[in-house]
Design an enzyme around this catalytic site. Structure first.
Site, PDB file in Angstrom:
ATOM      1  N   ASN A   1      -4.577  -1.221   6.772  1.00 33.23           N
ATOM      2  CA  ASN A   1      -4.843  -0.790   5.210  1.00 33.23           C
ATOM      3  C   ASN A   1      -4.303  -1.137   4.428  1.00 33.23           C
ATOM      4  O   ASN A   1      -3.017  -1.221   4.609  1.00 33.23           O
ATOM      5  CB  ASN A   1      -4.906   0.863   5.438  1.00 33.23           C
ATOM      6  CG  ASN A   1      -6.153   1.397   3.967  1.00 33.23           C
ATOM      7  OD1 ASN A   1      -6.080   0.594   3.293  1.00 33.23           O
ATOM      8  ND2 ASN A   1      -5.628   2.426   3.743  1.00 33.23           N
TER       9      ASN A   1
ATOM     10  N   LYS B   1      -4.836  -1.129   0.975  1.00 37.00           N
ATOM     11  CA  LYS B   1      -5.212  -0.493   0.072  1.00 37.00           C
ATOM     12  C   LYS B   1      -4.859  -1.431  -1.307  1.00 37.00           C
ATOM     13  O   LYS B   1      -5.637  -2.246  -0.449  1.00 37.00           O
ATOM     14  CB  LYS B   1      -3.404   0.161  -0.738  1.00 37.00           C
ATOM     15  CG  LYS B   1      -2.795   0.977   0.902  1.00 37.00           C
ATOM     16  CD  LYS B   1      -1.437   2.311   0.564  1.00 37.00           C
ATOM     17  CE  LYS B   1      -1.232   2.599   2.096  1.00 37.00           C
ATOM     18  NZ  LYS B   1      -0.479   3.837   2.119  1.00 37.00           N
TER      19      LYS B   1
ATOM     20  N   HIS C   1      -8.755   8.945   3.346  1.00 42.26           N
ATOM     21  CA  HIS C   1      -7.283   8.497   3.505  1.00 42.26           C
ATOM     22  C   HIS C   1      -6.651   9.115   2.579  1.00 42.26           C
ATOM     23  O   HIS C   1      -7.836   9.770   1.612  1.00 42.26           O
ATOM     24  CB  HIS C   1      -7.314   6.845   3.229  1.00 42.26           C
ATOM     25  CG  HIS C   1      -5.956   6.980   2.975  1.00 42.26           C
ATOM     26  ND1 HIS C   1      -5.023   6.836   1.767  1.00 42.26           N
ATOM     27  CD2 HIS C   1      -4.832   5.675   4.197  1.00 42.26           C
ATOM     28  CE1 HIS C   1      -3.580   6.400   2.472  1.00 42.26           C
ATOM     29  NE2 HIS C   1      -3.900   5.722   3.676  1.00 42.26           N
TER      30      HIS C   1
ATOM     31  N   GLU D   1      -4.759   8.749   0.284  1.00 42.10           N
ATOM     32  CA  GLU D   1      -4.597   8.627  -1.251  1.00 42.10           C
ATOM     33  C   GLU D   1      -6.083   8.630  -1.813  1.00 42.10           C
ATOM     34  O   GLU D   1      -6.008   8.885  -3.033  1.00 42.10           O
ATOM     35  CB  GLU D   1      -4.460   7.227  -1.326  1.00 42.10           C
ATOM     36  CG  GLU D   1      -2.641   6.903  -0.596  1.00 42.10           C
ATOM     37  CD  GLU D   1      -2.132   5.880  -0.989  1.00 42.10           C
ATOM     38  OE1 GLU D   1      -3.044   4.659  -0.463  1.00 42.10           O
ATOM     39  OE2 GLU D   1      -1.340   5.333   0.209  1.00 42.10           O
TER      40      GLU D   1
ATOM     41  N   GLU E   1      -2.626  11.114  10.019  1.00 42.33           N
ATOM     42  CA  GLU E   1      -1.670   9.950   9.163  1.00 42.33           C
ATOM     43  C   GLU E   1      -1.261  11.419   8.126  1.00 42.33           C
ATOM     44  O   GLU E   1      -1.442  11.850   7.007  1.00 42.33           O
ATOM     45  CB  GLU E   1      -2.597   9.832   7.880  1.00 42.33           C
ATOM     46  CG  GLU E   1      -2.987   8.362   8.211  1.00 42.33           C
ATOM     47  CD  GLU E   1      -2.873   7.733   7.481  1.00 42.33           C
ATOM     48  OE1 GLU E   1      -2.472   6.559   8.136  1.00 42.33           O
ATOM     49  OE2 GLU E   1      -3.570   7.311   6.846  1.00 42.33           O
TER      50      GLU E   1
ATOM     51  N   GLY F   1       3.617   5.808   3.266  1.00 44.76           N
ATOM     52  CA  GLY F   1       4.536   5.112   1.692  1.00 44.76           C
ATOM     53  C   GLY F   1       5.660   5.267   1.635  1.00 44.76           C
ATOM     54  O   GLY F   1       6.623   5.756   2.506  1.00 44.76           O
TER      55      GLY F   1
ATOM     56  N   SER G   1       4.211   5.557   7.746  1.00 46.95           N
ATOM     57  CA  SER G   1       5.658   4.752   7.584  1.00 46.95           C
ATOM     58  C   SER G   1       6.347   4.429   9.121  1.00 46.95           C
ATOM     59  O   SER G   1       7.366   4.793   9.887  1.00 46.95           O
ATOM     60  CB  SER G   1       7.165   5.903   7.025  1.00 46.95           C
ATOM     61  OG  SER G   1       6.822   5.812   5.457  1.00 46.95           O
TER      62      SER G   1
HETATM   63  P1  PGA Z   1       2.751   3.179   5.419  1.00 45.95           P
HETATM   64  O1  PGA Z   1       0.636   3.093   5.133  1.00 45.95           O
HETATM   65  O2  PGA Z   1       2.477   2.577   6.512  1.00 45.95           O
HETATM   66  O3  PGA Z   1       2.907   2.064   4.228  1.00 45.95           O
HETATM   67  O4  PGA Z   1       3.226   5.315   5.206  1.00 45.95           O
HETATM   68  C1  PGA Z   1       0.114   3.749   6.109  1.00 45.95           C
HETATM   69  C2  PGA Z   1      -1.373   5.083   5.164  1.00 45.95           C
HETATM   70  O5  PGA Z   1      -1.310   5.222   4.523  1.00 45.95           O
HETATM   71  O6  PGA Z   1      -2.525   3.897   6.035  1.00 45.95           O
END
Ligand code: PGA
Length: 253
Positions: free
Chosen positions: A9, A11, A96, A98, A168, A174, A214
């Site tokens: 993804n 973003k 997601h 976010e 997640e 993030g 991560s």
């Molecule tokens: P990240 O993002 O690997 O940068 O932690 C994962 C996600 O939001 O799907």
């Protein structure tokens, strides 16, 4: 779904030009990877048309980061499933963290989007995960069960082939995220799988569950070795095409 699953993804990163450059490189480098992998990329809306052209015939699947539940209507700035299908989008990422945190998405809205994506023939990639508070209060499994049950409410057994789940944990995602210990992630994914089994029997247990949050060059292999983890959903560590391919190779090694 064959083989292991890896996707990203993006973003709110990458312009059309950056998307084009990345996907050209990724498509080339992908030849190094086993053929039976299921690979997908989820760029921003503005880059979907360009991405579709580059990915045509590559076997790399194209996703969108969100979808509205109506076909059309007075919903300024929203994008409908019809519009996505027209652009060749096969996967709708839904819920997601976010979106839940910054845009007020809740389980009811997630469910409406899942139903709409399926009705339009897309695969729904449903993201679930507990917050740090949920974890500290010992309710992670309850939260995951609730999110999965509500997201899939009214989804028919015959539609399960077009569902992917992504676990997640919100605290793992993030820049400020702390990667989940692989064994912990595996256990939570086991919870998700047992909820799926409870809802749909054995076919429910066959729905792929990805891990995201991560994922990096240190933890990708240990995560993928967890029996309940069918694939990796990667953010930052995937936004350089060569690094993403290396990460996949490492995870499979
Ligand atoms: P990240 O993002 O690997 O940068 O932690 C994962 C996600 O939001 O799907």
């Amino acid at each position: 779904m064959p083989g292991r699953i890896f996707g990203s993804n993006w973003k709110m990163y990458k312009t059309v030009a950056e998307t084009t450059a990345y996907l050209r490189e990724f498509k080339e480098l992908r030849r190094r990877l086993p053929e039976d992998l299921y690979l997908f990329q989820i760029p921003s809306y503005t880059a979907l048309a360009a991405a579709r052209e580059i990915l045509a015939g590559s076997g790399i699947h194209l996703g969108a980061q969100n979808v509205h539940w109506e076909d059309e209507g007075a919903y300024t700035a929203e994008i409908s499933p019809r519009m996505l299908v027209e652009l060749g989008v096969e996967i709708a990422e839904i819920g997601h963290s976010e979106r839940r945190e910054h845009f007020g998405e809740d389980d009811l809205g997630v469910n409406r989007k899942v139903i709409a994506a399926l009705a339009h023939g897309m695969t729904a990639l449903v993201c679930v995960g507990e917050t740090m508070t949920d974890k500290e209060y010992g309710v992670s499994d309850e939260v995951l069960a609730r999110q999965v049950k509500m997201a899939l409410h009214r989804v028919q057994p015959g539609q399960l082939g077009r569902i992917m789940l992504a676990y997640e944990p919100v605290w793992a995602i993030g820049e400020r995220g702390v990667p989940a210990p692989p064994a912990y992630a595996g256990e939570r994914q086991g919870t998700i799988r047992s909820v799926m089994k409870q809802l749909y029997g054995q076919p429910g247990a066959g729905v792929p569950v990805l891990y995201g949050g991560s994922v990096n060059m240190e933890n990708a292999r240990d995560l993928l070795r967890q029996p309940e983890i069918d694939g990796l959903f990667v953010g930052r560590a995937a936004w350089d095409a060569a690094r993403f391919v290396e990460l996949i190779e490492f995870a499979l090694s």
